[in-house]
Motif scaffolding. Structure first.
Motif, PDB file in Angstrom:
ATOM      1  N   ARG A 150       0.842  -1.200   0.000  1.00 40.35           N
ATOM      2  CA  ARG A 150       0.000   0.000   0.000  1.00 40.35           C
ATOM      3  C   ARG A 150       0.869   1.238   0.000  1.00 40.35           C
ATOM      4  N   GLN A 151       0.301   2.265  -0.599  1.00 44.34           N
ATOM      5  CA  GLN A 151       0.970   3.566  -0.682  1.00 44.34           C
ATOM      6  C   GLN A 151       0.053   4.588  -0.033  1.00 44.34           C
ATOM      7  N   VAL A 152       0.519   5.152   1.049  1.00 41.92           N
ATOM      8  CA  VAL A 152      -0.202   6.218   1.737  1.00 41.92           C
ATOM      9  C   VAL A 152       0.434   7.534   1.319  1.00 41.92           C
ATOM     10  N   THR A 153      -0.386   8.554   1.112  1.00 40.65           N
ATOM     11  CA  THR A 153       0.111   9.852   0.670  1.00 40.65           C
ATOM     12  C   THR A 153       1.204  10.353   1.605  1.00 40.65           C
ATOM     13  N   GLY A 154       2.330  10.698   1.018  1.00 44.31           N
ATOM     14  CA  GLY A 154       3.428  11.242   1.806  1.00 44.31           C
ATOM     15  C   GLY A 154       4.347  10.199   2.405  1.00 44.31           C
ATOM     16  N   LYS A 155       4.042   8.928   2.172  1.00 44.78           N
ATOM     17  CA  LYS A 155       4.875   7.861   2.722  1.00 44.78           C
ATOM     18  C   LYS A 155       5.334   6.913   1.608  1.00 44.78           C
ATOM     19  N   GLU A 156       6.351   6.153   1.925  1.00 39.88           N
ATOM     20  CA  GLU A 156       6.840   5.180   0.964  1.00 39.88           C
ATOM     21  C   GLU A 156       5.885   3.984   0.865  1.00 39.88           C
ATOM     22  N   ARG A 157       5.918   3.334  -0.270  1.00 40.96           N
ATOM     23  CA  ARG A 157       5.111   2.137  -0.446  1.00 40.96           C
ATOM     24  C   ARG A 157       5.603   1.064   0.528  1.00 40.96           C
ATOM     25  N   GLU A 158       4.690   0.405   1.202  1.00 45.76           N
ATOM     26  CA  GLU A 158       5.073  -0.616   2.172  1.00 45.76           C
ATOM     27  C   GLU A 158       4.376  -1.940   1.855  1.00 45.76           C
ATOM     28  N   GLN A 159       5.058  -3.010   2.195  1.00 44.61           N
ATOM     29  CA  GLN A 159       4.475  -4.323   1.995  1.00 44.61           C
ATOM     30  C   GLN A 159       3.465  -4.609   3.094  1.00 44.61           C
ATOM     31  N   VAL A 160       2.288  -5.054   2.691  1.00 45.41           N
ATOM     32  CA  VAL A 160       1.220  -5.351   3.636  1.00 45.41           C
ATOM     33  C   VAL A 160       1.187  -6.832   3.967  1.00 45.41           C
ATOM     34  N   ALA A 161       1.296  -7.648   2.941  1.00 47.37           N
ATOM     35  CA  ALA A 161       1.226  -9.097   3.147  1.00 47.37           C
ATOM     36  C   ALA A 161       1.907  -9.791   1.983  1.00 47.37           C
ATOM     37  N   VAL A 162       2.491 -10.936   2.263  1.00 49.35           N
ATOM     38  CA  VAL A 162       3.149 -11.712   1.225  1.00 49.35           C
ATOM     39  C   VAL A 162       2.892 -13.187   1.472  1.00 49.35           C
ATOM     40  N   ILE A 163       2.715 -13.927   0.377  1.00 49.25           N
ATOM     41  CA  ILE A 163       2.591 -15.378   0.452  1.00 49.25           C
ATOM     42  C   ILE A 163       3.505 -15.972  -0.603  1.00 49.25           C
ATOM     43  N   THR A 164       4.327 -16.925  -0.184  1.00 50.92           N
ATOM     44  CA  THR A 164       5.276 -17.529  -1.105  1.00 50.92           C
ATOM     45  C   THR A 164       4.699 -18.801  -1.719  1.00 50.92           C
ATOM     46  N   SER A 165       5.430 -19.346  -2.651  1.00 49.45           N
ATOM     47  CA  SER A 165       4.976 -20.574  -3.312  1.00 49.45           C
ATOM     48  C   SER A 165       4.948 -21.756  -2.351  1.00 49.45           C
ATOM     49  N   SER A 166       5.682 -21.645  -1.249  1.00 44.93           N
ATOM     50  CA  SER A 166       5.662 -22.698  -0.233  1.00 44.93           C
ATOM     51  C   SER A 166       4.677 -22.380   0.888  1.00 44.93           C
ATOM     52  N   ASP A 167       3.802 -21.400   0.637  1.00 44.65           N
ATOM     53  CA  ASP A 167       2.744 -21.022   1.578  1.00 44.65           C
ATOM     54  C   ASP A 167       3.262 -20.358   2.846  1.00 44.65           C
ATOM     55  N   SER A 168       4.439 -19.819   2.797  1.00 47.84           N
ATOM     56  CA  SER A 168       4.909 -19.003   3.904  1.00 47.84           C
ATOM     57  C   SER A 168       4.246 -17.643   3.803  1.00 47.84           C
ATOM     58  N   ILE A 169       3.695 -17.154   4.911  1.00 40.84           N
ATOM     59  CA  ILE A 169       2.934 -15.906   4.917  1.00 40.84           C
ATOM     60  C   ILE A 169       3.526 -14.948   5.940  1.00 40.84           C
ATOM     61  N   LYS A 170       3.543 -13.690   5.564  1.00 46.31           N
ATOM     62  CA  LYS A 170       4.015 -12.654   6.476  1.00 46.31           C
ATOM     63  C   LYS A 170       3.136 -11.429   6.299  1.00 46.31           C
ATOM     64  N   TYR A 171       2.821 -10.774   7.438  1.00 44.81           N
ATOM     65  CA  TYR A 171       2.005  -9.568   7.425  1.00 44.81           C
ATOM     66  C   TYR A 171       2.747  -8.395   8.042  1.00 44.81           C
ATOM     67  N   GLU A 172       2.394  -7.205   7.582  1.00 50.07           N
ATOM     68  CA  GLU A 172       2.885  -5.984   8.218  1.00 50.07           C
ATOM     69  C   GLU A 172       2.277  -5.916   9.606  1.00 50.07           C
ATOM     70  N   ASP A 173       3.030  -5.448  10.575  1.00 54.39           N
ATOM     71  CA  ASP A 173       2.614  -5.545  11.975  1.00 54.39           C
ATOM     72  C   ASP A 173       1.254  -4.925  12.266  1.00 54.39           C
ATOM     73  N   SER A 174       0.982  -3.748  11.698  1.00 50.69           N
ATOM     74  CA  SER A 174      -0.269  -3.063  12.044  1.00 50.69           C
ATOM     75  C   SER A 174      -1.496  -3.764  11.476  1.00 50.69           C
ATOM     76  N   LEU A 175      -1.289  -4.658  10.512  1.00 48.49           N
ATOM     77  CA  LEU A 175      -2.411  -5.366   9.895  1.00 48.49           C
ATOM     78  C   LEU A 175      -2.434  -6.841  10.243  1.00 48.49           C
ATOM     79  N   LYS A 176      -1.489  -7.265  11.032  1.00 49.15           N
ATOM     80  CA  LYS A 176      -1.295  -8.698  11.275  1.00 49.15           C
ATOM     81  C   LYS A 176      -2.564  -9.386  11.751  1.00 49.15           C
ATOM     82  N   GLU A 177      -3.311  -8.755  12.626  1.00 50.14           N
ATOM     83  CA  GLU A 177      -4.506  -9.378  13.200  1.00 50.14           C
ATOM     84  C   GLU A 177      -5.768  -9.046  12.404  1.00 50.14           C
ATOM     85  N   ARG A 178      -5.621  -8.262  11.338  1.00 47.16           N
ATOM     86  CA  ARG A 178      -6.809  -7.755  10.657  1.00 47.16           C
ATOM     87  C   ARG A 178      -6.878  -8.118   9.185  1.00 47.16           C
TER      88      ARG A 178
END
Length: 113
Positions: free
Chosen positions: A36-64
């Motif tokens: 996601r890109q918020v106005t005035g901030k750098e683009r940040e990764q929110v969530a990623v899923i790899t081909s081996s089903d490894s998943i990672k979330y950005e901390d502020s969205l981890k539970e949501r």
């Protein structure tokens, strides 16, 4: 090669499901991700899923939020719940393979208080 959709205007506490359609066979990818890109901030990764089903979330969205994919439909999803005003921004999907790195055009998410 990527088409993102599902953004829109939602009230605080609401939910959205973002979708990304890929033209490539997702079985050949290394990872798919949402940013996601918020106005005035750098683009940040929110969530990623790899081909081996490894998943990672950005901390502020981890539970949501939940990232998922459907390889047969060549789709990647981002379910976001309990949205907050600070989640407002343009959301992009990305797919990385051995020889390619594609970005979608972005879909606007606006959370009103």
């Amino acid at each position: 090669q990527l088409q993102a959709s599902g953004g829109g205007l939602v009230q605080v506490g609401g939910s959205l499901r973002l979708s990304c359609t890929a033209s490539e066979d997702l079985n050949n990818y290394v990872l798919t991700a949402w940013y996601r890109q918020v106005t005035g901030k750098e683009r940040e990764q929110v969530a990623v899923i790899t081909s081996s089903d490894s998943i990672k979330y950005e901390d502020s969205l981890k539970e949501r939020c939940t990232i998922s994919r459907d390889n047969t439909k060549k789709m990647v999803y981002l379910q976001m719940d309990n949205l907050k005003p600070e989640d407002t921004g343009v959301y992009f999907c990305r797919i990385v393979g051995g020889s390619y790195d594609y970005w979608g055009q972005g879909t606007q998410v606006t959370v009103s208080s």
